[in-house]
Design an enzyme around this catalytic site. Structure first.
Site, short mmCIF file in Angstrom:
data_model
loop_
_atom_site.label_atom_id
_atom_site.label_comp_id
_atom_site.label_asym_id
_atom_site.label_seq_id
_atom_site.Cartn_x
_atom_site.Cartn_y
_atom_site.Cartn_z
CG LEU A 56 -1.85 -1.05 1.30
CD1 LEU A 56 -2.80 -0.75 2.73
CD2 LEU A 56 -3.04 -0.69 0.31
CG ASP A 57 0.13 4.59 -2.72
OD1 ASP A 57 0.94 3.75 -3.27
OD2 ASP A 57 -0.63 5.24 -3.30
NE ARG A 58 4.98 8.86 3.10
CZ ARG A 58 5.36 9.94 2.65
NH1 ARG A 58 6.77 10.19 3.06
NH2 ARG A 58 4.85 11.03 2.07
#
Length: 214
Positions: A56-58
């Protein structure tokens, strides 16, 4: 297990574990020394068998599955690659949306503005997102909409770019929203709330939920 794994564990069995990733934490380490604190490194400190499956994105929170065996990693990873998993996200977007719809526009990396991606109808790799309105409300006097997002493909930044493309960027998005909508919330309001896939050992379809924290 110490506190981090205990606090963020949703499910664990012999082949994999399901984790609630907090917003603001990288899934894997970055290229520089200041970007080594990440979810997989924290998990490896407590469970050395942890193996990466997806990311997942940060700034996105929610469900991530990590393997604990090579068989688990291979079988679950293949389901992601072949689009056999089912996942939904919840987001809060700027403005008022009604009903539901689909965005069918390719999303590609913009090398002139890293790490941004852009919607490019001329590109040949499809990107497809279904959206459905859950509620309309206000934050700080600004109209916003809570939506359920179902990515059919899995391009980087797909949901964020597609919502921007619709003219309804995700609030708190420091990459794709304007300053006014960035300031509405202290975080990106995008959360992976549901994931289902076939169990790598039994082939039984299993589903996990993680309620949105916003």
């Amino acid at each position: 297990m110490n506190n981090f794994l205990t606090e963020h564990l949703i499910h664990r069995d012999e082949d994999f574990m399901v984790i609630h990733k907090p917003a603001g934490l990288l899934t894997v380490p970055g290229k520089t020394a200041d970007l080594q604190d990440c979810l997989i490194n924290r998990l490896l400190q407590e469970e050395p068998k942890t193996l990466l499956i997806h990311r997942l994105d940060r700034d996105t929170s929610g469900i991530l599955v990590f393997a604990l065996t090579r068989i688990g990693q291979n079988r679950i990873s293949r389901q992601f690659q072949e689009r056999q998993t089912s996942k939904t996200y919840q987001a809060i977007v700027a403005g008022t949306l009604e009903g539901e719809g689909t965005v069918d526009v390719p999303v590609v990396y913009d090398p002139s503005r890293p790490p941004l991606h852009i919607a490019d109808p001329a590109h040949n790799k499809p990107a497809l997102t279904h959206w459905e309105v859950l509620e309309n409300f206000q934050i700080g006097g600004a109209a916003v909409t809570r939506v359920k997002l179902t990515p059919i493909t899995g391009r980087s930044h797909q949901l964020r770019v597609h919502m921007q493309y619709l003219g309804h960027p995700i609030v708190g998005d420091t990459l794709y929203a304007d300053e006014q909508h960035q300031a509405l919330t202290p975080r990106l309001c995008l959360h992976a709330e549901r994931l289902s896939f076939q169990h790598p050992a039994t082939d039984k379809m299993i589903e996990f939920h993680c309620p949105a924290p916003f």
